[in-house]
Scaffold this motif. Sequence first.
Motif, PDB file in Angstrom:
ATOM      1  N   ASN A  63       0.936  -1.342   0.015  1.00 25.11           N
ATOM      2  CA  ASN A  63       0.090   0.153  -0.075  1.00 25.11           C
ATOM      3  C   ASN A  63       0.779   1.224   0.076  1.00 25.11           C
ATOM      4  O   ASN A  63       1.765   1.241   0.867  1.00 25.11           O
ATOM      5  CB  ASN A  63      -0.805   0.086   1.260  1.00 25.11           C
ATOM      6  CG  ASN A  63      -1.703   1.279   1.289  1.00 25.11           C
ATOM      7  OD1 ASN A  63      -1.394   2.399   1.567  1.00 25.11           O
ATOM      8  ND2 ASN A  63      -3.075   0.934   0.895  1.00 25.11           N
ATOM      9  N   VAL A  65       0.515   4.149   1.097  1.00 25.03           N
ATOM     10  CA  VAL A  65       0.480   5.110   2.266  1.00 25.03           C
ATOM     11  C   VAL A  65       0.950   4.396   3.385  1.00 25.03           C
ATOM     12  O   VAL A  65       1.870   4.870   4.021  1.00 25.03           O
ATOM     13  CB  VAL A  65      -1.102   5.640   2.464  1.00 25.03           C
ATOM     14  CG1 VAL A  65      -0.952   6.468   3.891  1.00 25.03           C
ATOM     15  CG2 VAL A  65      -1.370   6.266   1.321  1.00 25.03           C
ATOM     16  N   SER A  66       0.408   3.121   3.921  1.00 29.03           N
ATOM     17  CA  SER A  66       0.665   2.437   5.066  1.00 29.03           C
ATOM     18  C   SER A  66       1.746   1.452   4.973  1.00 29.03           C
ATOM     19  O   SER A  66       2.225   0.954   5.753  1.00 29.03           O
ATOM     20  CB  SER A  66      -0.685   1.532   5.423  1.00 29.03           C
ATOM     21  OG  SER A  66      -0.951   0.619   4.603  1.00 29.03           O
ATOM     22  N   GLU A  68       1.047  -1.502   3.894  1.00 28.16           N
ATOM     23  CA  GLU A  68       0.422  -2.894   4.228  1.00 28.16           C
ATOM     24  C   GLU A  68       0.354  -3.681   3.192  1.00 28.16           C
ATOM     25  O   GLU A  68       0.195  -3.393   1.942  1.00 28.16           O
ATOM     26  CB  GLU A  68      -0.979  -2.386   4.965  1.00 28.16           C
ATOM     27  CG  GLU A  68      -1.570  -3.748   5.325  1.00 28.16           C
ATOM     28  CD  GLU A  68      -2.934  -3.267   5.972  1.00 28.16           C
ATOM     29  OE1 GLU A  68      -3.857  -4.293   6.043  1.00 28.16           O
ATOM     30  OE2 GLU A  68      -3.374  -2.348   5.843  1.00 28.16           O
TER      31      GLU A  68
END
Length: 203
Positions: A63, A65-66, A68
């Motif tokens: 991901n 942003v994260s 993940e």
Amino acid sequence: MNIRPEELVWNERYKLLIGSILPRPIAFVSTINDNGESNLAPFSFYTAICADPMLVCFSPMRNGVSGEKKDTLKNIEETNEFVINVVSGDIVERMNVTAQNVPGGVDEFDLAGLTKKKSSMVSAYRVGESKVSLECVLHDLHHYGDVPGSGSLVVGRVVAAHIDEAAFDSGRIRTEVLKPIGRMAGQVYTNPLAEMFELERKS
């Protein structure tokens, strides 16, 4: 111009990769988790490895942003199975629908109006509208970091192939029937049939 990757942030490196390595085939990957929930998503870091054993690979990035793991990767880690469905021109719009970020539990097959077909060797469904689907079991899995921009290499061994009869002739896939779509940079896609040419290898 000489660019040093270590001087760039990850998304600038990503733009260099997707603008340089193209056109890229699309791995339209269908998976299922241990709860029976399906997932369907496209990945354009994808290629074949070898024919014996018959191996293919794709690279789901983390991901942005994260950092993940994406649902596709999580599902493969749970079940060790997946299906790669070839994207033809007639389903490219519906493929694009599955590329959006949706909440967990949303079935992208339903979201995009695509048909679930039972696979013969794995638990994940294949895309009924795809002219070629490759059922795979996990062969190798490598992780490269766990932050935004990181990714994994998923290597699958093909255990079954489903091919539309119209796209198959004398042991070969008919490209003019398959009409595969390639990914370019940004939001651009290409139809390789528009500029195909033949070049004989020198002996």
